[in-house]
Enzyme design. Sequence first.
Site, PDB file in Angstrom:
ATOM      1  CB  SER A 412      44.663  39.347  40.890  1.00 37.75           C
ATOM      2  OG  SER A 412      44.750  40.686  41.278  1.00 37.75           O
ATOM      3  CG  HIS A 433      44.194  35.041  41.459  1.00 39.21           C
ATOM      4  ND1 HIS A 433      44.003  35.160  40.101  1.00 39.21           N
ATOM      5  CD2 HIS A 433      43.493  36.055  42.030  1.00 39.21           C
ATOM      6  CE1 HIS A 433      43.212  36.194  39.860  1.00 39.21           C
ATOM      7  NE2 HIS A 433      42.894  36.754  41.006  1.00 39.21           N
ATOM      8  CD  GLU A 445      44.623  32.460  37.382  1.00 40.98           C
ATOM      9  OE1 GLU A 445      44.746  32.376  36.161  1.00 40.98           O
ATOM     10  OE2 GLU A 445      44.777  33.534  37.999  1.00 40.98           O
ATOM     11  CG  ASN A 483      43.220  38.988  36.230  1.00 41.29           C
ATOM     12  OD1 ASN A 483      42.060  38.936  35.853  1.00 41.29           O
ATOM     13  ND2 ASN A 483      43.551  39.109  37.505  1.00 41.29           N
TER      14      ASN A 483
END
Length: 685
Positions: A412, A433, A445, A483
């Site tokens: 991540s 991800h 992702e 993130n």
Amino acid sequence: MTSPVRTERHDDVLVIVSDNPPVNALGAAVRQGLKDGVEEGLADDAVKAIVIRCDGRTFHAGADITEFGKPPQGPNLPETLDAMEASSKPVVAAIHGTALGGGLEVALSCHYRVAVPSAKLGLPEVNLGLLPGAGGTQRLPRVVGVEKALDMIVFGKPIGAKEAEAIGLVDKLADEDALAETAIAFAKEMAKKDSHPATSARTDKLPDATEVEQIFEDFKQKNHRKIRGFDAPAANIRCIHAAATLPFEEGIKVEREEFMKLMQGDQSKAQRHLFFAERQAAKIDDVPKDTPLIPVKKVGIIGAGTMGGGIAMNFLSAGIPVTMLEMKQEALDRGTGVMQKNYAGNVKRGRMSEEQAKAAMDRLSTTLDYADLADCDLVIEAVFESMDVKKDVFGKLDAHVKDGAILASNTSYLNVDEIAQATKRPGYVLGMHFFSPANVMKLLEVVRGAETRGDVLATVMALSKKIGKVAVVAGVCHGFIGNRMLSPRQREANKLILEGAKPWDIDRVHQEFGMPMGPFQMADLAGLDIGWHRDPNRIESLRDELCAMDRRGQKTGAGFYDYDENRRGTPSQDVEDLIRKWADKEGVEQREISDEQIRERTIYTMVNEGALILEEGMAQRASDIDVVWVYGYGWPRYRGGPMFWADLEGLDTIVGGLEKHADKMPELKMSALLKDKAAKGETFN
């Protein structure tokens, strides 16, 4: 131009056939063809009944999205449908594939409906922030009753033909390969009847006046949380209420007014933006559409924990065999046990049959030996988030897995290029991800490394769709898209509580904005000890102290909030005192902080980070960022994603808000792209 609609004579039945691939959308030429076809049938005395059907894979599946935002062209759908419904000869809809939106409104305007068992029928306009605008909110309650109409229209979920028959929406089911013949025979039967009541004239399924208000009150109470914040469900409810209490002509006026309000409102613009954004996200700008894909017939998963098990379920449910590897048998047994439990839950909730769940688990094999992954076409690593651990795994995979197989990391945050260098095949390495829980969350992702091959990227994007994910291409940077944008929000939220804002006030501002939870609620849910050094004597921050006190979040019954046995959180006086202590210790003077400042420093900073991501080429387009945040982080759909919302807010407003607090945010790197677009009065989308 040749019309996409033709007519055929079958004895005394006129069949109107639409052939407008791929989904027989109701564009202007189709609407005109339907209207002309009905007029032709009415003008010919030899025609006793009319059937409306479609060639290709589906009945009319809705409006023509290429007409969105363009000047309207006649005839409009309502006048076409009114002419159809007013026919003195019976009109029968023959439905296969999907009758959605305008397509179901066509079918509702017919006197009768015949369908194959595999057909789906629904009014999903609410998903675009709209309502059925061609009489759907008025006709459906008259055919299936108010309660079922509320369910179908307010939530926009299609139903199968068998259920449709059970509730009176379909009059007859036909064999899958005999729809046209069955519809024609049925039309001939109906032609023998003296009258064919128009749907708009029916009242037999409408509730008694004394029951109406209670039905609507109960529905609103039961579904309050699901529809909170959205304009379209409330507008749809008002229209169905009008259908239950007003004559058809007056109900249609209410529908038209509510439709226009929604069409011109920001929420529908946002939801329509997302509709197109999701489709756009699947495209890779610099990889040709016809790039040959790598066949993926078998998948390997490293790690049987929560993520590994959830990732495996996606492939197993899609019919792709999986081999799962762990270091110890106990870990494998524990992981497969959780997967069994998840599948049992899906069966209990009616999401799949027992046979489907068993078939999925039968596709799973487990191993403790890397050699058993040799014949996999794709291997996904879902191990501890440590660069050393991941490099070790990829080195082993490189040695054991066949050449030409794709190797993916579920990291991540970590650098996918660095991971790829642990192999002799960096072109076959990328990031996948998944979001937790991986068997539920739709976002994926797909992280493109510096050396990732075009066919590898295209294969994984196509495979994502097969396993039911909405995939977005991201570049290699810390935290990728989602993130990375979370970081400035968390940083500013942590600073704001020292400056005087309460954690629960910051969370409230985010929830009022439409987020499912705020930064501190999210931290408590995830666990404050993620990334903690685990030394209770080393206290260098507020979070260190909370963890040392065993206030590690929901799992320990206390974090920023105090939790009861049902994990319901309440503000904590102990945490307030602790924050004050840390503010004194760090020399931060506490003050009153407004909701506006909270928004500017936690939400505007996310927009700025999104602009930096675009500036650096880490996302292909602004709408991809919106897709990430809506599908992965619970950004409210009715606000369209952070970049779309920023466009509506005004980029000059965003820049002004950030500059206002520049002295409090020395770490903030202002995006040149954001400032440039703001200065020129441009938008991201």
